[in-house]
Design an enzyme around this catalytic site. Structure first.
Site, short mmCIF file in Angstrom:
data_model
loop_
_atom_site.label_atom_id
_atom_site.label_comp_id
_atom_site.label_asym_id
_atom_site.label_seq_id
_atom_site.Cartn_x
_atom_site.Cartn_y
_atom_site.Cartn_z
N ASP A 1 33.25 25.75 82.70
CA ASP A 1 32.97 27.19 82.70
C ASP A 1 31.94 27.62 81.67
OD1 ASP A 1 34.57 26.92 80.36
OD2 ASP A 1 35.08 29.05 80.50
N ASP B 1 36.67 20.09 82.21
CA ASP B 1 36.57 20.62 80.86
C ASP B 1 37.95 21.16 80.49
OD1 ASP B 1 35.36 21.66 78.46
OD2 ASP B 1 35.43 23.62 79.40
N ASP C 1 28.67 23.29 79.69
CA ASP C 1 29.10 22.49 80.84
C ASP C 1 28.03 22.40 81.92
OD1 ASP C 1 31.66 21.99 79.82
OD2 ASP C 1 32.39 23.93 80.53
#
Length: 761
Positions: A498, A302, A502
């Site tokens: 995080d 990410d 996600d």
């Protein structure tokens, strides 16, 4: 029990030896036979217990060899095998206790009670009785029992239980503190913001329990190896008996094929790896996740909060004619004080960092997606994503262009209906991110993919710096899951994230890794691995430890098997008697278990060890970077003013920039050359490791001297001359870019080596 078994078998072996030495062979054989029987009973029990668990492995060979020595009268060999079994089990238990020491200490340190303020007194209550809002007292050396906010004026805390870093941190009233932190100062008061079950340390303890209870695929591999090793042993022993007609040879084969602790070397190596990783501030759910991490070749990342800090910061302030940057920032930050938006918080933080005194806003109203409006010192101030006029002023058009190129977000500032300025904000790349990507590549990651819900421009800019192989922007959570599953079909895939969005993608990956220090609970719960410290480089450390642990586990198991098979061949040929074989097998078992414990040590590819003095130097220069970073904008601001033709303002700005360079920047650079770089030469393998940085210092010196000469010339004539403007402009922009690159390179190459210091640049 194991200790008693060791004593009994050793005493039987020694007593039988003494009896043989004093001429009583019958007594010696009787004592050795008794020692064999003492070991046979628990060995048979271990086999039965394994069979009940559905396991059928090499422990059977141990029982057969003990029975064989009794049947053929090889009592010395039986006594030696008895000692081997008892000491091997004791050694394996000791090795596992050592390997799980860090995990067990994590569990044992979990607090059970808390001291709560009640009226005029303090009461001790079970931890589960603490509710949000309770005021608790934490004494010196005690662990913070729940997530909370400091209500005392200040606190000195040790976060090493959570982060693996021994540096003490100081927090003030109102700041958040996580459970698991140790109070390193005087008694403090805190106000609970979470219950015990939902606090940080409780989550880590849950993960640690799962880690201690889970079996790794490599351990199952060892079990599969045992399944073919047992029939091979029986085949060789039976063939030796049939070929030679000697039952003693068959017993000798069984003796050297008794690797009871041998195949336990694999789980010892895996648990050692888990223990090693836990010291780095990384919690792994179990050996399976560790083994998969060790063989992963694809990593999906990410962007926001993972490779970037997740905390936007002001990169530039633009003011319209007649307005100063300081006033634009003051009005915007004053209005934004009541906004919960992440960009508003970044503007307020930027103002506080610059020492701007804020006014209390009134009549604040906020429109989602637009921004906030409030009355500040009698002026109506609006900040945010405001609509620009059809024909925006030149400075606003230039700001939009810069924001696009820099992948920044613009917060426009309007005062009483007039556009007066803009604040550019960006989510900065983690300083340790580029170095982490290089180390991941070196550790075996061949493909890096970035999935982000952000716009393409910032994603592509970040991807270019990190060397990402594929970038997918504007991804929904469902699209992230689909992409992760597609990558998993092609290779063992690690997903790092995080946020709450996600969590599904983390669960879809072979191994999910959550940035747990500031990430969401949902992502941590869905992940196989949690980084409890807000440092991305711990991921590379964990991968290197995982690969090394898996390699050592396989090496230990395979080496022990091969040595045992070779010894079986010699025993089948009559070249290795049962007694000598027992001694040889004990040496093999001891060797491979000790080899498995190597997984507890630091590997060559991990961060180098730094002396206390070197760590102190890095902390000093890292702190100086943080203090100087905002002042670097003086150089760029001077260039902007000169580029717009405002030479009077440019000269004033140039004086401030030159004073900063001469009085602060250059002494810092020279001190690095004299003290920091020589100190880094040994741990980094030589002076060449810092040679490039020294060369950059020389270029910074040259440009700084040139800039100072331009200032002296302008001071002599009373203004910046037209003839010198072009070279001065190039000098200013060049110096700013050089310093920005130099700061970033030092932070990712040198400062990130220090546990606990990753500058938030």
């Amino acid at each position: 029990m194991l200790r008693a078994l060791v004593w009994l078998t050793v005493c039987a072996l020694v007593a039988g030896g003494l009896a043989r030495l004093f001429g009583a062979p019958e007594i010696a054989d009787s004592i050795w036979a008794a020692g064999t029987l003492v070991a046979l009973l628990p060995a048979a029990w271990w086999v039965l217990a394994a069979v009940r668990r559905g396991q059928f492995g090499v422990d059977v060979i141990a029982v057969l060899s003990l029975l064989g020595t009794l049947a053929v009268g090889e009592h010395l060999a039986g006594a030696l095998i008895a000692v081997m079994l008892s000491t091997g089990q004791a050694l394996e238990n000791a090795a596992e206790r050592r390997a799980t020491k860090d995990l067990r200490s994590l569990l044992e340190r979990a607090p059970k009670e808390a001291r709560r303020l009640a009226g005029d007194g303090i009461e001790t209550v079970p931890l589960e009785d603490v509710v949000v809002g309770d005021v608790l007292v934490v004494g010196p050396g005690e662990m913070v029992p729940v997530d909370a906010r400091i209500t005392s004026d200040w606190a000195v805390l040790d976060e090493s239980a959570l982060t693996g870093e021994t540096i003490h941190v100081e927090l003030q009233a109102g700041q958040e503190v996580r459970s698991g932190t140790i109070n390193a100062g005087g008694a403090i008061e805190i106000r609970a913001t979470a219950t015990a079950g939902s606090s940080t340390y409780a989550g880590i303890v849950r993960l640690a329990r799962e880690a201690a209870a889970t079996s790794a695929p490599v351990v199952r591999l060892a079990d599969r190896m045992a399944q073919w090793f047992l029939p091979l042993t029986l085949l060789v022993a039976g063939s030796a008996w049939l070929w030679s007609g000697s039952a003693e040879r068959a017993v000798a084969v069984l003796v050297v094929a008794t690797p009871c602790p041998l195949l336990l070397a694999a789980p010892v190596a895996i648990v050692s790896g888990l223990s090693r990783i836990s010291r780095l501030g990384v919690i792994v759910r179990g050996g399976g996740a560790l083994e998969n991490l060790g063989r992963a070749t694809t990593m999906v990342l990410d962007k926001t909060g993972t490779v970037t800090s997740g905390r936007p910061r002001g990169t530039d302030i633009v003011a319209a004619a007649g307005w100063s940057q300081a006033e634009v920032l003051r009005l915007a930050a004053s209005a934004d004080q009541y906004s919960p938006h992440v960009l508003a918080k970044a503007i307020v933080a930027e103002a506080i960092k610059r020492g701007v005194r804020l006014s209390l806003p009134a009549d604040a109203t906020e429109e989602p997606g637009k921004g906030i409006s409030a009355t500040v010192d009698g002026k109506r101030v609006s900040v945010g994503n405001l609509a620009l006029p059809e024909d925006p002023p030149p400075w606003a058009a230039a700001t939009l262009s810069r924001a696009t190129l820099d992948a920044a977000v613009v917060a426009w500032v309007d005062v009483d209906g007039q556009l007066v300025g803009a604040i550019l904000l960006a989510d900065p790349l983690r300083p340790d991110a580029p170095r982490t990507m290089r180390r991941l590549r070196a550790a075996g990651i061949t493909r890096l993919v970035m999935l982000t819900g952000d716009r393409p421009a910032p994603a592509e800019q970040i991807g270019a710096v990190l060397g990402i192989d594929e970038i997918r922007a504007q991804q929904t959570p469902a699209e992230k899951v689909s992409r992760v599953r597609a990558e998993r079909e092609m290779a063992v895939t690690v997903m790092v994230g995080d946020g709450v969005n996600d969590a599904p993608a983390l669960a879809a990956a072979t191994v999910g890794v959550a940035m747990g220090a500031h990430g969401s609970t949902a992502s941590s719960e869905a992940a196989d691995i949690v980084l409890t410290t807000d440092r991305l480089d711990r991921l590379a450390d964990a991968m290197l430890v995982a690969r090394r642990s898996r390699r050592i586990a396989l090496q230990s198991a395979i080496t022990g098997m091969v040595l045992s098979i070779l010894a079986m061949g010699f025993a089948a040929a009559g070249l290795l008697p049962a007694a000598a074989g027992a001694i040889l097998q004990e040496a093999i078992d001891l060797t491979v278990i000790l080899n498995a414990l190597r997984a507890l040590r630091t590997g060559r590819d991990e961060n180098p060890d730094l002396s206390t003095d070197t760590q102190g130097l890095i902390r000093r220069f890292s702190a100086e970077h943080d203090l100087m970073r905002d002042d670097l904008s003086l150089i760029r601001d001077s260039a902007h003013l000169l580029a717009t033709g405002d030479r009077v303002a440019a000269l004033t700005s140039l004086r401030r920039a030159d004073a900063f360079i001469q009085n602060t920047l250059l002494p810092h650079e020279h001190a690095e050359d004299r003290s920091l770089y020589p100190a880094l030469a040994r741990p980094l393998g030589g002076a060449e490791a810092t040679a490039t940085m020294s060369r950059m210092h020389a270029e910074i010196d040259r440009l700084s001297h040139r800039l100072h000469s331009h200032l002296e010339s302008a001071e002599a004539s009373g203004a910046i001359g037209v003839a010198q403007s072009e070279d001065l402009l190039a000098c200013l922009y060049g110096l700013h870019e050089m310093l920005s690159l130099h700061f970033a390179t030092e932070e990712e190459s040198y400062f990130a080596l220090l546990p606990g210091v990753v500058s938030d640049g």
